[in-house]
Motif scaffolding. Structure first.
Motif, PDB file in Angstrom:
ATOM      1  N   CYS A  13       6.172   9.684   7.470  1.00 22.43           N
ATOM      2  CA  CYS A  13       5.647   8.345   7.807  1.00 22.43           C
ATOM      3  C   CYS A  13       4.208   8.442   8.297  1.00 22.43           C
ATOM      4  N   THR A  14       3.927   9.473   9.097  1.00 20.50           N
ATOM      5  CA  THR A  14       2.555   9.639   9.596  1.00 20.50           C
ATOM      6  C   THR A  14       1.574   9.772   8.439  1.00 20.50           C
ATOM      7  N   ARG A  15       1.983  10.534   7.422  1.00 18.00           N
ATOM      8  CA  ARG A  15       1.114  10.722   6.252  1.00 18.00           C
ATOM      9  C   ARG A  15       0.861   9.382   5.545  1.00 18.00           C
ATOM     10  N   GLU A  16       1.918   8.590   5.369  1.00 11.71           N
ATOM     11  CA  GLU A  16       1.769   7.286   4.695  1.00 11.71           C
ATOM     12  C   GLU A  16       0.933   6.314   5.531  1.00 11.71           C
ATOM     13  N   PHE A  17       1.212   6.268   6.812  1.00 12.80           N
ATOM     14  CA  PHE A  17       0.461   5.361   7.690  1.00 12.80           C
ATOM     15  C   PHE A  17      -1.019   5.762   7.722  1.00 12.80           C
ATOM     16  N   THR A  18      -1.287   7.065   7.791  1.00 12.09           N
ATOM     17  CA  THR A  18      -2.680   7.537   7.832  1.00 12.09           C
ATOM     18  C   THR A  18      -3.401   7.175   6.548  1.00 12.09           C
ATOM     19  N   PHE A  19      -2.703   7.318   5.413  1.00 16.01           N
ATOM     20  CA  PHE A  19      -3.313   6.982   4.127  1.00 16.01           C
ATOM     21  C   PHE A  19      -3.625   5.486   4.057  1.00 16.01           C
ATOM     22  N   GLU A  20      -2.674   4.659   4.478  1.00 11.64           N
ATOM     23  CA  GLU A  20      -2.893   3.208   4.440  1.00 11.64           C
ATOM     24  C   GLU A  20      -4.045   2.803   5.363  1.00 11.64           C
ATOM     25  N   ALA A  21      -4.107   3.407   6.532  1.00 10.14           N
ATOM     26  CA  ALA A  21      -5.210   3.106   7.459  1.00 10.14           C
ATOM     27  C   ALA A  21      -6.537   3.508   6.836  1.00 10.14           C
TER      28      ALA A  21
END
Lengths: 80, 234
Positions: free
Chosen positions: A42-50
């Motif tokens: 999730c951290t990877r996905e959230f970081t990418f979206e940000a």
């Protein structure tokens, strides 16, 4: 935090946009943050979206008003 | 002139005069206004000062609405005149930018009634989540690191990113442009567009998805990414 009240990946993901925009309540912000501290995926996905939001914003905010527009409008206002 | 117990001051757009709404709306000078012990702090800025600070952002937003420069300039000018005439209704100390943008949106609707009356009929069933993330992963582009999407967006360049934003249907473009260009909160966007916050949230959510799909299509259409070989072509 009580383990029972922790967000699952799905619950955290459902709040992705609101979390990145800081539009969640302080309690929900804390619960998403806590989930991200323990979930690499999730951290990877959230970081990418940000990163997408920041990068797009950086590009589209670079547009300036044409030179002379402000002065032209001020002259027009002066005639009112 | 009789001093009111509590002065409620409205700034006059044409100069340093105030209207005391607690005293039958009489006009008073800046000097008198400031001298009143019970007067709330008067604004130190004129319409021109406030407008000068928002003309750039207003033009940027008008450009996304009209999608051409001459119309954007005309829209900003029309908005400035409307705002100047209606400046008496602006509450000093409140959000001038949001107030000005709400007038700009109404002026845009006045010129382009279709944008207001005809919501798009885009199907959202096939809009995937995390589209850029999954496509980037498939193509072998960076998906990790502190700013993993920066390289892709940088390579696309401002013109193509704007092109993708401009391709959104009007109601999504209007919300997304306020969000991306102006950094408005959901509440501010709702006030500017006169729609509920929940509508802002859902349009923004779908607008982001459409934008990600459009960005990827632009990246592949312009040959920036080879979908068969993966990674960058240049």
């Amino acid at each position: 935090m009580d383990p029972v009240s922790r967000f699952t990946c799905e619950e955290a993901f459902r709040r992705l946009d609101d979390y990145l925009d800081r539009e969640l309540s302080p309690e929900e912000m804390a619960m998403v943050r806590e989930h991200l501290e323990t979930c690499v995926a999730c951290t990877r996905e959230f970081t990418f979206e940000a990163s997408v939001l920041t990068s797009v914003r950086h590009k589209v905010q670079r547009i300036d008003a044409p030179p002379g527009l402000l002065e032209r409008i001020k002259r027009e206002l002066g005639r009112q | 002139m009789t001093c009111s117990a509590t002065a409620v001051l409205t700034y006059h757009p044409g100069g340093p005069y105030f209207r005391d709404m607690a005293d039958q709306g009489v006009w008073i000078s800046q000097e008198v206004a400031y001298s009143r012990e019970d007067a709330s702090p008067a604004p130190a800025t004129s319409f021109e000062d406030l407008f000068g600070a928002v003309v750039g952002p207003a033009y940027g937003y008008a450009l996304r609405l009209t999608r051409n420069r001459p119309d954007a300039e005309d829209l900003v000018q029309e908005t400035a005149l409307l705002a100047f005439r209606g400046f008496g209704s602006f509450i000093p100390g409140s959000n001038f930018k949001a107030w000005f943008f709400s007038i700009l949106v109404r002026a845009f609707y006045g010129r382009h009634r279709q944008a207001q009356r005809r919501p798009s009929t885009v199907s959202f069933d096939d809009l995937p989540d995390l589209h850029l993330y999954s496509q980037s992963a498939t193509a072998g582009l960076p998906t990790t690191g502190p700013d993993p999407a920066a390289e892709l967006i940088d390579k696309l360049g401002t013109e193509r990113v704007v092109q993708a934003l401009d391709a959104l249907p009007a109601e999504y473009r209007m919300v997304s442009a306020l969000y991306f260009i102006q950094d408005f909160s959901y509440q501010e966007i709702a006030e500017v567009l006169a729609i509920p916050v929940g509508t802002v949230r859902s349009r923004l959510h779908r607008g982001r998805k459409m934008l990600q799909r459009a960005l990827w299509e632009v990246a592949t259409d312009c040959g920036l990414i080879s979908e068969t070989e993966g990674a960058w072509t240049r």
